[in-house]
Design an enzyme around this catalytic site. Sequence first.
Site, PDB file in Angstrom:
ATOM      1  N   ASN A 281       4.716  10.052   3.508  1.00 48.60           N
ATOM      2  CA  ASN A 281       4.408   9.732   4.898  1.00 48.60           C
ATOM      3  C   ASN A 281       2.908   9.662   5.137  1.00 48.60           C
ATOM      4  OD1 ASN A 281       6.829   9.213   6.213  1.00 48.60           O
ATOM      5  ND2 ASN A 281       7.276  11.365   6.520  1.00 48.60           N
ATOM      6  N   GLU A 405       6.200   2.244  -1.653  1.00 49.09           N
ATOM      7  CA  GLU A 405       6.264   3.378  -0.742  1.00 49.09           C
ATOM      8  C   GLU A 405       7.183   3.087   0.447  1.00 49.09           C
ATOM      9  OE1 GLU A 405       2.681   5.496   0.020  1.00 49.09           O
ATOM     10  OE2 GLU A 405       1.826   4.982  -1.919  1.00 49.09           O
TER      11      GLU A 405
END
Length: 426
Positions: A281, A405
């Site tokens: 994140n 990602e």
Amino acid sequence: MFRPIYKHAGRQLTTAARSTVIGRRHLHAPVSFDWKDPLGSNNLFTEEELAISETAESYCQERMLPRVLEAYRNEDFDKKILEEMGELGLLGATIEGYGCAGVSSVASGLITRAVERVDSGYRSGYSVQSSLVMGGIEEFGSEEIKEKYLPNLAKGKSIGCFGLTEPNHGSDPGSMETTAKPHPSKKGYFSISGAKTWITNSPIADVLLVWAKLESTGKIRGFVIDRSQCPPGTLETPPIKHKNGLRASITGMIQLDECPVPKANMFPDVEGLRGPFSCLNSARYGIAWGTIGALEDCIARARDYALERKQFKGNPIAKYQLVQKKLSDATTDAAYGILAATQVGRLKDEGKVAPEMISMIKRQNCDRALVNARVLQEIFGGNAVSDEYGIGRHVANLFVTQTYEGQSDIHSLILGRAITGIQAFC
């Protein structure tokens, strides 16, 4: 009834007072539109953040940009870049202590934006070092691990990589096959075996943050592997060559064969996917800033080209409507992307950010950067094929940023689950 907006302290303003209020609107000089900062986002940044941005921009344009063309052509990442960034305090910039600067998330985003304005590959190397490795160690490592590894990582004296993705498990890391079990001959050690792939920095990494399942429980745990402590044959990190994008960064595999790792190097308190997802994140937040930096460079290059290129009776092609629309669309998306990333950064520092917010800005900024870069490429015509114009390099890179990602479609499912409460992954 609706109350007049002139109401103030329970009383209606007089006609004279209303005239004064209205007159204030005309006291300021007209504001000129700045195509480089279309919605005045610089007004949202603190003096410290603007100074950090200027430092990062100056370094990136003066020292990184001159190297990028040959680095991209030759798939050659100069690891001295991380050491130079460490000297400026740019690595792990949000971390407090351990030789790190301790700046805001927005300041960190501005650094990332400056790096990716040059090249996404350079930003990838920077993000892995700062967010995935240093951020993971700072958040989950023991104090002993932090003190041992963070100072050298902050200086760029050591290089880190992050091993989560496997050959058979990309968007589904919970099914990873890499395992850790008590070492058969070394007391106080784990033995880790498995393979990771598409790992930025792995061929040159000194410190490898690897996620593996405990053979005894099936729980995912994080391990800090020190290359200098690995016996020959237990750790290999071959490079992956002949990439179409991110050629200015170095990418490889991590191959582990009963690699001994001290139990002290296992993150003590985090298990499951919460650990790697927390690291991801932070990196995804940086990508949301970085991809807009790449788009902004595409806009600047396309604008310059359109003003200089003459066609149809000697007119600059910037005169024509389709060219102006392409520039307008891209500039609008870049401006909105910066505002969104700034807002999420402020919430992040206040402890008010939901992971889905980061999914939203990562997905949106990556998607819009890629779409607009591809359209801006059309302004260059056949010249876009030449790598000297830079636009094709950004387009190839931005495809990768949209994919890694958390591929864009995966983030849409994360958002859909948050909106509907229904899991769509299986």
